[in-house]
Design a protein around this motif. Structure first.
Motif, PDB file in Angstrom:
ATOM      1  N   GLU A   1      32.669  41.712  36.723  1.00  9.47           N
ATOM      2  CA  GLU A   1      32.309  40.869  37.864  1.00  9.47           C
ATOM      3  C   GLU A   1      33.040  39.534  37.819  1.00  9.47           C
ATOM      4  O   GLU A   1      33.547  39.055  38.845  1.00  9.47           O
ATOM      5  N   ALA A   2      33.100  38.932  36.648  1.00 15.56           N
ATOM      6  CA  ALA A   2      33.805  37.649  36.509  1.00 15.56           C
ATOM      7  C   ALA A   2      35.285  37.821  36.832  1.00 15.56           C
ATOM      8  O   ALA A   2      35.900  36.964  37.487  1.00 15.56           O
ATOM      9  N   MET A   3      35.860  38.943  36.379  1.00 16.10           N
ATOM     10  CA  MET A   3      37.266  39.210  36.672  1.00 16.10           C
ATOM     11  C   MET A   3      37.505  39.386  38.164  1.00 16.10           C
ATOM     12  O   MET A   3      38.501  38.910  38.723  1.00 16.10           O
ATOM     13  N   MET A   4      36.576  40.057  38.839  1.00 14.35           N
ATOM     14  CA  MET A   4      36.703  40.270  40.282  1.00 14.35           C
ATOM     15  C   MET A   4      36.593  38.944  41.035  1.00 14.35           C
ATOM     16  O   MET A   4      37.327  38.704  42.000  1.00 14.35           O
ATOM     17  N   MET A   5      35.690  38.088  40.588  1.00  9.69           N
ATOM     18  CA  MET A   5      35.558  36.778  41.216  1.00  9.69           C
ATOM     19  C   MET A   5      36.813  35.945  40.998  1.00  9.69           C
ATOM     20  O   MET A   5      37.268  35.222  41.900  1.00  9.69           O
ATOM     21  N   ASP A   6      37.392  36.024  39.807  1.00  4.59           N
ATOM     22  CA  ASP A   6      38.639  35.306  39.528  1.00  4.59           C
ATOM     23  C   ASP A   6      39.753  35.803  40.445  1.00  4.59           C
ATOM     24  O   ASP A   6      40.561  35.012  40.958  1.00  4.59           O
ATOM     25  N   ALA A   7      39.786  37.126  40.645  1.00 10.52           N
ATOM     26  CA  ALA A   7      40.796  37.711  41.536  1.00 10.52           C
ATOM     27  C   ALA A   7      40.593  37.210  42.966  1.00 10.52           C
ATOM     28  O   ALA A   7      41.557  36.900  43.677  1.00 10.52           O
ATOM     29  N   LEU A   8      39.340  37.125  43.393  1.00 17.94           N
ATOM     30  CA  LEU A   8      39.035  36.629  44.734  1.00 17.94           C
ATOM     31  C   LEU A   8      39.468  35.173  44.876  1.00 17.94           C
ATOM     32  O   LEU A   8      40.060  34.782  45.895  1.00 17.94           O
ATOM     33  N   GLU A   9      39.163  34.364  43.846  1.00 18.95           N
ATOM     34  CA  GLU A   9      39.572  32.953  43.859  1.00 18.95           C
ATOM     35  C   GLU A   9      41.087  32.844  44.017  1.00 18.95           C
ATOM     36  O   GLU A   9      41.594  32.004  44.784  1.00 18.95           O
ATOM     37  N   LYS A  10      41.816  33.690  43.314  1.00 19.75           N
ATOM     38  CA  LYS A  10      43.275  33.676  43.361  1.00 19.75           C
ATOM     39  C   LYS A  10      43.783  33.974  44.768  1.00 19.75           C
ATOM     40  O   LYS A  10      44.667  33.282  45.292  1.00 19.75           O
ATOM     41  N   VAL A  11      43.197  35.010  45.411  1.00 21.30           N
ATOM     42  CA  VAL A  11      43.624  35.396  46.759  1.00 21.30           C
ATOM     43  C   VAL A  11      43.244  34.323  47.779  1.00 21.30           C
ATOM     44  O   VAL A  11      44.052  33.961  48.652  1.00 21.30           O
TER      45      VAL A  11
END
Length: 240
Positions: free
Chosen positions: A140-150
């Motif tokens: 979940e943290a990784m997915m949120m980081d990916a979202l932040e990046k996009v």
């Protein structure tokens, strides 16, 4: 009959929290009527139909348990697998969801009107916590980081109907899956592992209930001098 009721209540795929009423929606009766009941049905008639469906599924499940035998031994992988197969038969006969199907159904009903990805991911987290599932790998943290990046790249909140930006996020999620060693072709295996985990937990509860029932019985005057059987040797069909 008392033990059989506990047996069904402990089995989440069967009755209590199962989607017999499509109950994973926020408002289960409303959602059920919307999906399954003709618009012309009045309230009382609709509730009657729902009750009859629940009753039929309950009786179907009991019918399977009367025929199938399993061992109440959560520490024996073979017994856990056997019980999982019995539960699979119950689901197939009664037309119930598996746990993975139920989670998928919950996600679909809870998130279908969510426009942005951030709220969508937070809702997924709520569902996971409610289901008692652990995020062992920190996905979940990784997915949120990916979202932040996009979102940093597009300079605005990411909406689910933004096809171009969603493709970028999907590519980021694919990288995460690859890093975690998660492959689409392995999904059936993950689902099977989940069902076995649930089967083991349910057997542990059933064993606890059976031991409590035998302890209560042993205290009754007519059974004081009798040797109580090993819970593993019990035939559950005798209690239904």
């Amino acid at each position: 009959m008392a033990f059989s009721t506990r047996l069904l209540s402990k089995s989440r795929q069967l009755y209590g929290s199962q989607a017999i009423l499509r109950a994973d929606a926020t408002d289960p009766v409303r959602f059920y009527s919307k999906e399954a009941a003709p618009p012309s049905l009045k309230g009382d008639e609709m509730l009657k139909n729902i009750f009859l469906e629940v009753k039929n599924k309950f009786e179907t499940a009991l019918g399977v348990f009367r025929k199938e035998k399993f061992t109440i031994d959560p520490d024996d992988p073979a017994a856990v697998s056997q019980y999982a197969n019995v539960m699979k038969t119950v689901r197939e006969k009664a037309g119930l969801f598996s746990e993975s199907q139920r989670i998928q159904y919950t996600i679909q009903t809870r998130t279908r009107d969510i426009p942005d990805v951030r709220t969508y991911l937070l809702t997924l987290k709520e569902i996971r916590i409610k289901r008692g599932l652990t995020d062992e790998h920190g996905a979940e943290a990784m997915m949120m980081d990916a979202l932040e990046k996009v979102e940093k790249e597009i300079k605005k909140p990411l909406m689910r109907d933004d096809t171009k930006s969603m493709a970028i996020l999907t590519a980021e999620f694919d990288k995460i899956n690859k890093k975690l060693g998660i492959w689409k072709e392995d999904l059936p295996k993950y689902e099977e592992q989940l069902e076995l985990k649930i089967a083991k937990a349910q057997l542990e509860e059933l064993k606890k209930d059976a031991l409590e029932a035998m302890e209560t019985q042993s205290k009754r005057e007519e059974f004081k001098d009798e040797q109580m059987p090993d819970v593993k040797s019990l035939d559950v069909r005798n209690f239904i």
